[in-house]
Design a protein around this motif. Structure first.
Motif, short mmCIF file in Angstrom:
data_model
loop_
_atom_site.label_atom_id
_atom_site.label_comp_id
_atom_site.label_asym_id
_atom_site.label_seq_id
_atom_site.Cartn_x
_atom_site.Cartn_y
_atom_site.Cartn_z
N GLU A 280 -43.45 30.65 -4.34
CA GLU A 280 -42.10 30.70 -4.92
C GLU A 280 -41.33 29.43 -4.61
O GLU A 280 -40.59 28.91 -5.46
CB GLU A 280 -41.36 31.92 -4.36
N VAL A 281 -41.51 28.91 -3.39
CA VAL A 281 -40.84 27.66 -3.01
C VAL A 281 -41.30 26.51 -3.90
O VAL A 281 -40.49 25.72 -4.40
CB VAL A 281 -41.12 27.33 -1.52
N VAL A 282 -42.61 26.43 -4.13
CA VAL A 282 -43.16 25.37 -4.98
C VAL A 282 -42.65 25.50 -6.41
O VAL A 282 -42.27 24.51 -7.05
CB VAL A 282 -44.70 25.39 -4.95
N ASP A 283 -42.63 26.72 -6.94
CA ASP A 283 -42.13 26.94 -8.30
C ASP A 283 -40.68 26.46 -8.43
O ASP A 283 -40.30 25.84 -9.43
CB ASP A 283 -42.22 28.42 -8.68
N GLU A 284 -39.87 26.77 -7.42
CA GLU A 284 -38.46 26.40 -7.48
C GLU A 284 -38.27 24.89 -7.36
O GLU A 284 -37.52 24.28 -8.14
CB GLU A 284 -37.68 27.13 -6.38
N ILE A 285 -38.94 24.27 -6.40
CA ILE A 285 -38.80 22.83 -6.22
C ILE A 285 -39.33 22.07 -7.44
O ILE A 285 -38.80 21.03 -7.81
CB ILE A 285 -39.52 22.39 -4.93
N SER A 286 -40.35 22.62 -8.09
CA SER A 286 -40.95 21.96 -9.25
C SER A 286 -39.97 21.84 -10.42
O SER A 286 -40.15 20.99 -11.30
CB SER A 286 -42.20 22.71 -9.70
N VAL B 226 -43.01 15.69 -10.74
CA VAL B 226 -44.26 15.76 -9.98
C VAL B 226 -44.84 17.18 -10.08
O VAL B 226 -44.12 18.17 -9.93
CB VAL B 226 -44.04 15.40 -8.50
N THR B 227 -46.13 17.27 -10.35
CA THR B 227 -46.82 18.56 -10.38
C THR B 227 -47.34 18.88 -8.98
O THR B 227 -48.08 18.09 -8.40
CB THR B 227 -48.00 18.53 -11.37
N ILE B 228 -46.92 20.03 -8.44
CA ILE B 228 -47.34 20.44 -7.10
C ILE B 228 -48.33 21.59 -7.25
O ILE B 228 -48.02 22.62 -7.84
CB ILE B 228 -46.12 20.89 -6.26
N VAL B 229 -49.52 21.41 -6.71
CA VAL B 229 -50.59 22.38 -6.86
C VAL B 229 -50.98 22.93 -5.49
O VAL B 229 -51.23 22.17 -4.55
CB VAL B 229 -51.83 21.75 -7.52
N ILE B 230 -51.00 24.26 -5.36
CA ILE B 230 -51.47 24.91 -4.13
C ILE B 230 -52.96 25.17 -4.30
O ILE B 230 -53.37 26.09 -5.01
CB ILE B 230 -50.71 26.23 -3.86
N GLY C 289 -35.22 17.86 -5.67
CA GLY C 289 -35.99 16.72 -6.14
C GLY C 289 -36.62 15.88 -5.06
O GLY C 289 -37.38 14.95 -5.36
N ASP C 290 -36.34 16.18 -3.78
CA ASP C 290 -36.87 15.37 -2.68
C ASP C 290 -38.23 15.93 -2.26
O ASP C 290 -38.35 16.66 -1.27
CB ASP C 290 -35.90 15.37 -1.50
N VAL C 291 -39.26 15.59 -3.01
CA VAL C 291 -40.59 16.12 -2.77
C VAL C 291 -41.16 15.61 -1.46
O VAL C 291 -41.81 16.35 -0.70
CB VAL C 291 -41.54 15.77 -3.94
N ASN C 292 -40.93 14.35 -1.13
CA ASN C 292 -41.52 13.76 0.08
C ASN C 292 -41.03 14.45 1.35
O ASN C 292 -41.81 14.71 2.27
CB ASN C 292 -41.20 12.26 0.14
N THR C 293 -39.72 14.75 1.41
CA THR C 293 -39.20 15.46 2.58
C THR C 293 -39.80 16.84 2.69
O THR C 293 -40.15 17.31 3.78
CB THR C 293 -37.67 15.55 2.51
N MET C 294 -39.94 17.53 1.56
CA MET C 294 -40.56 18.85 1.58
C MET C 294 -41.98 18.78 2.11
O MET C 294 -42.40 19.60 2.94
CB MET C 294 -40.58 19.44 0.17
N LEU C 295 -42.74 17.77 1.67
CA LEU C 295 -44.12 17.62 2.13
C LEU C 295 -44.18 17.35 3.62
O LEU C 295 -45.05 17.88 4.33
CB LEU C 295 -44.81 16.50 1.35
#
Length: 350
Positions: A287-293, A298-302, A319-325
Motif C-alpha cells: 500500500e505504501v508503494v502504491d501511494e508513493i508511486s 519512477v516504477t517501484i516493484v516489490i 515524490g522523494d523516492v530516494n529518502t523512502m528507499l
C-alpha cells in the motif's frame, strides 16, 4: 514480480484533451499550467494522439491560424525528441472564436462517435468559457475560485470548473482534489466524478476518482453522495445514495461500497498530501508503494512477495523516492536495486 499499470478510460482522456484545447484557445497559460500541460501531453502517446485527433477536426472548420496555440505547443514540445509529425499544423489551425470552438467540439463527437453524454452526462465537456486546472505528477496546486472556494489539486489531477447562476459545478476529470467550499445555500456546490456526484453547501471535503469508484473524505460539514441514475431516453439525474458527515470517508459507485469513521489523527494522515507529505501508520509495504508511486514517474516493484505485508510507519515528502528507499533499508532491512533511471526493485536483505 509485481507491477501495476494505471488504466485511464478513453472517455476521460477525451474530456481532458478537450478541456486543454479549450484553455489553450482561451489565452496564454501560466508557467505552472504550462508545466502541467506538458507533463500530461508527454505522459502517454494516447494523450498526444487524442489531442491531435481533436485538433485536426477543429482545424478543418476554418483556415485561420491561431498563433497562440502554435507558440504554446512549440514550448510544450521543446524538450521532446519524439515530436509526432503533423502536430503543429493540426494545432495551429484551431478556431479562435469561442462560440465556434464549441460547435467544432460538437462536430467532433458526431464524426468520431465519442458520445460525451455517456462520459459527461451534464454537458461538462470542455467549452471555451469554462476553466480547466491540472497538476503534474508530484505536484500539488492551490486555486481560489470566483466565489471564494479554495481547491487543492493533488498529484496528476485535473478538473473543470463550470459555474452557473443556479449551481457551482466542478467535474473531477482525473486524480484527487480537496475543496473548502464557500457557503451559499441558494447556489449548491457539486463535484462530479465519473458517474458519481458529491453535493455540498458550505463544507470541506476531498474527492478522489479511481477508475469506476469515487472516494470522498469529509473534513467539516456534510455532503450528499449521489449516482447519476440512467434510464433509457431520459437525461441522467442524480440519485441520492447517502449523507456523509465530517470525520467520515466513503467509497461509492452505483451504491455505497464502504463508510469508515476517522479520528482526527487518521483524517490528518489521509490528507497529509495537502502539505506535501505522506504519512503511514502500520500500512503494508504494498500500500505504501502504491501511494508513493502516485507522486513519481519512477516504477517501484516489490520483487519479494514476503515483503508485501511488511508494516511501515513514518512520513515521507511526496515524490522523494530516494529518502523512502534509505528509510526502508535502514529501518526495515529492505534492499533496492535501480534498473536504469525509471525503475527500482525492492527485495529482502540477503
Amino acid at each position: 514480480m509485481t507491477s501495476v499499470i494505471k488504466i485511464v478510460d478513453r472517455q476521460t482522456v477525451d474530456a481532458i484533451a478537450a478541456a486543454w484545447l479549450a484553455q489553450l484557445d482561451g489565452g496564454d497559460l501560466s508557467p505552472a499550467d504550462m508545466a502541467a500541460f506538458r507533463e500530461w501531453l508527454n505522459r502517454s502517446p494516447e494523450h498526444r494522439e487524442t489531442l491531435i485527433r481533436m485538433a485536426r477536426v477543429w482545424s478543418g472548420l476554418d483556415t485561420v491560424i491561431d498563433a497562440r496555440l502554435e507558440k504554446v505547443l512549440a514550448v510544450a514540445e521543446a524538450d521532446d525528441a519524439e515530436k509526432p509529425a503533423g502536430l503543429m499544423p493540426a494545432l495551429a489551425r484551431l478556431y479562435p472564436v469561442r462560440a465556434s470552438l464549441a460547435a467544432a467540439a460538437s462536430l467532433f463527437m458526431v464524426v468520431f462517435g465519442v458520445f460525451f453524454v455517456a462520459a459527461d452526462p451534464f454537458g461538462f465537456s470542455a467549452a471555451p468559457d469554462k476553466a480547466v486546472y491540472a497538476s503534474a505528477v508530484g505536484e500539488q496546486k492551490e486555486m481560489h475560485l470566483e466565489d471564494g472556494t479554495i481547491v487543492r489539486l493533488n498529484t496528476g489531477s485535473s478538473l473543470e470548473v463550470d459555474y452557473s447562476p443556479e449551481e457551482r459545478s466542478v467535474r473531477l476529470l482525473e486524480g484527487e482534489a480537496w475543496f473548502d467550499v464557500a457557503h451559499n445555500a441558494k447556489r449548491p456546490f457539486v463535484v462530479y466524478a465519473g458517474d458519481g456526484a458529491v453535493r455540498a453547501v458550505g463544507t470541506s471535503f476531498a474527492v478522489r476518482k479511481r477508475e469506476n469508484v469515487v472516494d470522498v473524505t469529509v473534513t467539516s460539514g456534510r455532503v450528499v453522495l449521489s449516482n447519476l441514475k440512467r434510464e433509457e431516453n431520459v437525461e441522467p439525474s442524480p440519485y441520492p445514495l447517502a449523507t456523509l458527515e465530517a470525520g467520515h470517508q466513503a467509497s461509492f459507485d452505483e451504491r455505497v461500497e464502504s463508510v469508515d469513521s476517522l479520528d482526527t489523527e487518521e483524517l490528518d494522515r489521509k490528507l497529509a498530501w495537502r502539505d506535501g507529505y505522506l504519512r503511514f501508520n502500520g500500512q503494508p509495504l504494498s500500500e505504501v508503494v502504491d501511494e508513493i508511486s502516485r507522486y513519481t514517474t519512477v516504477t517501484i516493484v516489490i520483487e519479494d512477495p514476503t515483503l508485501q505485508n511488511l508494516r511501515i510507519g513514518g512520513y515521507f515528502q511526496t515524490g522523494d523516492v530516494n529518502t523512502m528507499l534509505d528509510i526502508l533499508h535502514q529501518s526495515f532491512g529492505v534492499e533496492h536495486e535501480w534498473k536504469g533511471e525509471e525503475q527500482v526493485i525492492l527485495a529482502a536483505a540477503k
